[in-house]
Design an enzyme around this catalytic site. Sequence first.
Site, PDB file in Angstrom:
ATOM      1  N   HIS A 132       5.706 -14.799   3.856  1.00 42.28           N
ATOM      2  CA  HIS A 132       4.445 -15.447   3.592  1.00 42.28           C
ATOM      3  C   HIS A 132       4.537 -16.327   4.592  1.00 42.28           C
ATOM      4  O   HIS A 132       4.984 -17.650   4.356  1.00 42.28           O
ATOM      5  CB  HIS A 132       4.604 -15.937   1.992  1.00 42.28           C
ATOM      6  CG  HIS A 132       4.659 -15.055   1.112  1.00 42.28           C
ATOM      7  ND1 HIS A 132       5.586 -14.847  -0.166  1.00 42.28           N
ATOM      8  CD2 HIS A 132       3.743 -13.897   0.984  1.00 42.28           C
ATOM      9  CE1 HIS A 132       5.264 -13.999  -0.684  1.00 42.28           C
ATOM     10  NE2 HIS A 132       4.383 -13.270  -0.336  1.00 42.28           N
ATOM     11  N   SER A 173       6.326   7.847  13.618  1.00 45.30           N
ATOM     12  CA  SER A 173       5.335   7.102  14.259  1.00 45.30           C
ATOM     13  C   SER A 173       4.107   6.316  13.530  1.00 45.30           C
ATOM     14  O   SER A 173       3.661   6.977  12.667  1.00 45.30           O
ATOM     15  CB  SER A 173       4.533   7.757  15.313  1.00 45.30           C
ATOM     16  OG  SER A 173       3.990   8.840  14.800  1.00 45.30           O
ATOM     17  N   THR A 178       7.537  -0.817   4.179  1.00 43.20           N
ATOM     18  CA  THR A 178       7.640  -2.026   3.220  1.00 43.20           C
ATOM     19  C   THR A 178       8.761  -2.002   2.300  1.00 43.20           C
ATOM     20  O   THR A 178       8.809  -2.976   1.536  1.00 43.20           O
ATOM     21  CB  THR A 178       6.250  -2.065   2.248  1.00 43.20           C
ATOM     22  OG1 THR A 178       6.142  -0.609   1.613  1.00 43.20           O
ATOM     23  CG2 THR A 178       4.800  -2.170   3.429  1.00 43.20           C
ATOM     24  N   LYS A 179       9.525  -0.981   1.998  1.00 40.46           N
ATOM     25  CA  LYS A 179      10.401  -0.853   0.957  1.00 40.46           C
ATOM     26  C   LYS A 179      11.598  -0.397   1.510  1.00 40.46           C
ATOM     27  O   LYS A 179      11.382   0.556   2.521  1.00 40.46           O
ATOM     28  CB  LYS A 179       9.987  -0.158  -0.178  1.00 40.46           C
ATOM     29  CG  LYS A 179       8.905  -0.924  -1.031  1.00 40.46           C
ATOM     30  CD  LYS A 179       8.573  -0.343  -2.475  1.00 40.46           C
ATOM     31  CE  LYS A 179       7.635  -1.278  -3.099  1.00 40.46           C
ATOM     32  NZ  LYS A 179       6.649  -0.374  -3.728  1.00 40.46           N
TER      33      LYS A 179
HETATM   34  C1  LIG Z   1       7.239  11.848  10.927  1.00 37.68           C
HETATM   35  C2  LIG Z   1       7.505  13.047  11.873  1.00 37.68           C
HETATM   36  C3  LIG Z   1       9.028  13.044  12.022  1.00 37.68           C
HETATM   37  C4  LIG Z   1       7.252  14.154  10.923  1.00 37.68           C
HETATM   38  O1  LIG Z   1       7.443  15.427  11.625  1.00 37.68           O
HETATM   39  P1  LIG Z   1       7.658  17.002  10.853  1.00 37.68           P
HETATM   40  O2  LIG Z   1       8.576  16.737   9.606  1.00 37.68           O
HETATM   41  O3  LIG Z   1       7.874  17.937  11.649  1.00 37.68           O
HETATM   42  O4  LIG Z   1       6.293  16.986  10.120  1.00 37.68           O
HETATM   43  P2  LIG Z   1       4.898  17.806  10.539  1.00 37.68           P
HETATM   44  O5  LIG Z   1       4.532  17.367  11.833  1.00 37.68           O
HETATM   45  O6  LIG Z   1       5.075  18.974  10.046  1.00 37.68           O
HETATM   46  O7  LIG Z   1       3.738  16.928   9.654  1.00 37.68           O
HETATM   47  C5  LIG Z   1       3.911  17.051   8.437  1.00 37.68           C
HETATM   48  C6  LIG Z   1       2.494  16.016   7.792  1.00 37.68           C
HETATM   49  O8  LIG Z   1       2.659  14.985   7.981  1.00 37.68           O
HETATM   50  C7  LIG Z   1       1.661  14.191   8.889  1.00 37.68           C
HETATM   51  N1  LIG Z   1       2.516  13.546   9.815  1.00 37.68           N
HETATM   52  C8  LIG Z   1       3.410  13.605  10.453  1.00 37.68           C
HETATM   53  N2  LIG Z   1       3.770  12.471  11.010  1.00 37.68           N
HETATM   54  C9  LIG Z   1       2.975  11.624  10.822  1.00 37.68           C
HETATM   55  C10 LIG Z   1       2.996  10.175  10.915  1.00 37.68           C
HETATM   56  N3  LIG Z   1       3.906   9.507  11.899  1.00 37.68           N
HETATM   57  N4  LIG Z   1       2.184   9.347  10.035  1.00 37.68           N
HETATM   58  C11 LIG Z   1       1.255   9.871   9.256  1.00 37.68           C
HETATM   59  N5  LIG Z   1       1.289  11.307   8.936  1.00 37.68           N
HETATM   60  C12 LIG Z   1       2.132  12.119   9.684  1.00 37.68           C
HETATM   61  C13 LIG Z   1       1.332  15.581   9.584  1.00 37.68           C
HETATM   62  O9  LIG Z   1      -0.090  15.278   9.895  1.00 37.68           O
HETATM   63  C14 LIG Z   1       1.304  16.769   8.478  1.00 37.68           C
HETATM   64  O10 LIG Z   1       0.171  16.540   7.277  1.00 37.68           O
HETATM   65  P3  LIG Z   1      -0.514  17.733   6.740  1.00 37.68           P
HETATM   66  O11 LIG Z   1       0.577  18.328   6.131  1.00 37.68           O
HETATM   67  O12 LIG Z   1      -1.517  16.946   6.134  1.00 37.68           O
HETATM   68  O13 LIG Z   1      -1.128  18.657   8.021  1.00 37.68           O
HETATM   69  C15 LIG Z   1       6.946  13.115  13.121  1.00 37.68           C
HETATM   70  O14 LIG Z   1       5.684  13.367  13.086  1.00 37.68           O
HETATM   71  C16 LIG Z   1       7.085  11.681  13.878  1.00 37.68           C
HETATM   72  O15 LIG Z   1       6.170  10.858  13.793  1.00 37.68           O
HETATM   73  N6  LIG Z   1       8.165  11.607  14.777  1.00 37.68           N
HETATM   74  C17 LIG Z   1       8.407  10.325  15.631  1.00 37.68           C
HETATM   75  C18 LIG Z   1       7.678  10.630  16.859  1.00 37.68           C
HETATM   76  C19 LIG Z   1       8.114   9.279  17.491  1.00 37.68           C
HETATM   77  O16 LIG Z   1       7.717   8.193  17.504  1.00 37.68           O
HETATM   78  N7  LIG Z   1       9.085   9.571  18.548  1.00 37.68           N
HETATM   79  C20 LIG Z   1       9.464   8.427  19.395  1.00 37.68           C
HETATM   80  C21 LIG Z   1      10.217   8.572  20.770  1.00 37.68           C
HETATM   81  S1  LIG Z   1       8.840   8.811  21.694  1.00 37.68           S
END
Ligand SMILES: CC(C)(COP(=O)(O)OP(=O)(O)OC[C@H]1O[C@@H](n2cnc3c(N)ncnc32)[C@H](O)[C@@H]1OP(=O)(O)O)[C@@H](O)C(=O)NCCC(=O)NCCS
Length: 213
Positions: A132, A173, A178-179
């Site tokens: 806050h 990403s 928050t928790k």
């Molecule tokens: C979160 C993460 C690990 C999920 O990967 P995954 O388990 O292979 O999941 P999928 O890509 O199969 O996605 C599953 C669902 O989650 C959603 N989703 C995936 N990543 C998301 C995110 N970051 N935020 C919101 N939704 C997300 C997809 O749209 C999909 O939705 P749907 O079921 O309605 O189609 C991946 O998307 C991610 O964000 N990786 C990190 C990338 C990054 O920042 N790298 C840093 C180095 S540059």
Amino acid sequence: MMNEARSPHTLGTVRLGEGAVIDEGAVLGYLSPRRGVSDILVIGPRARVRSGCVIYAGSRIGERLETGHNTIIREENEIGDRFSIWNNSVIDYGCRIGSGVKIHCNIYIAQFTVIEDDCFLAPGVTIANDYHPGCPDSRDCMRGPTLKKGCHIGVNVTILPYVTIGEGSLVGSGSVVTKDLPPGVVAYGNPARVSGTLAEMRCKTGRREAPYL
Ligand SMILES: CC(C)(COP(=O)(O)OP(=O)(O)OC[C@H]1O[C@@H](n2cnc3c(N)ncnc32)[C@H](O)[C@@H]1OP(=O)(O)O)[C@@H](O)C(=O)NCCC(=O)NCCS
């Protein structure tokens, strides 16, 4: 009439280990404006510090520090070995950071954050420490999150104060955490929710069966 320029800021004492390469234009031992902070900066052997970087007196950093450009590491930080921090990132004061931690570009780490060994923070991660802002007790109850060993934090993630992210967990990403998150999980969204375990995750490119097995 123009005012005269003020004299350059005085620097503290720098204890720099052997084999360091420090670019011209990097500043080591900048004195904190806060009262009672040590004027000694300790950096272990084989540091590589690039131009535009400012590291304040009152911090201790282990061996093989590597920085990008325009990075700031404030005072009273305790940082382990092989710490790498890339361009335009800021570590505010009073943090505890382990060994083998990698912090990418454009990242803000708030005061009193704890980051354990081998964590990775992707570009644009922002860490908060004050629930806050503006509350009269803010100064006394500020506390950053704790990232347990080996966490991976995706691009543009925001992590709120007091939260603990469990060992080895992956935050997707753009999430807002928050928790607390348990160890060994994948979580994403705003607010971030656990979507499964790392063991359950499958490789998307087909190069291997699973990214974390
Ligand atoms: C979160 C993460 C690990 C999920 O990967 P995954 O388990 O292979 O999941 P999928 O890509 O199969 O996605 C599953 C669902 O989650 C959603 N989703 C995936 N990543 C998301 C995110 N970051 N935020 C919101 N939704 C997300 C997809 O749209 C999909 O939705 P749907 O079921 O309605 O189609 C991946 O998307 C991610 O964000 N990786 C990190 C990338 C990054 O920042 N790298 C840093 C180095 S540059």
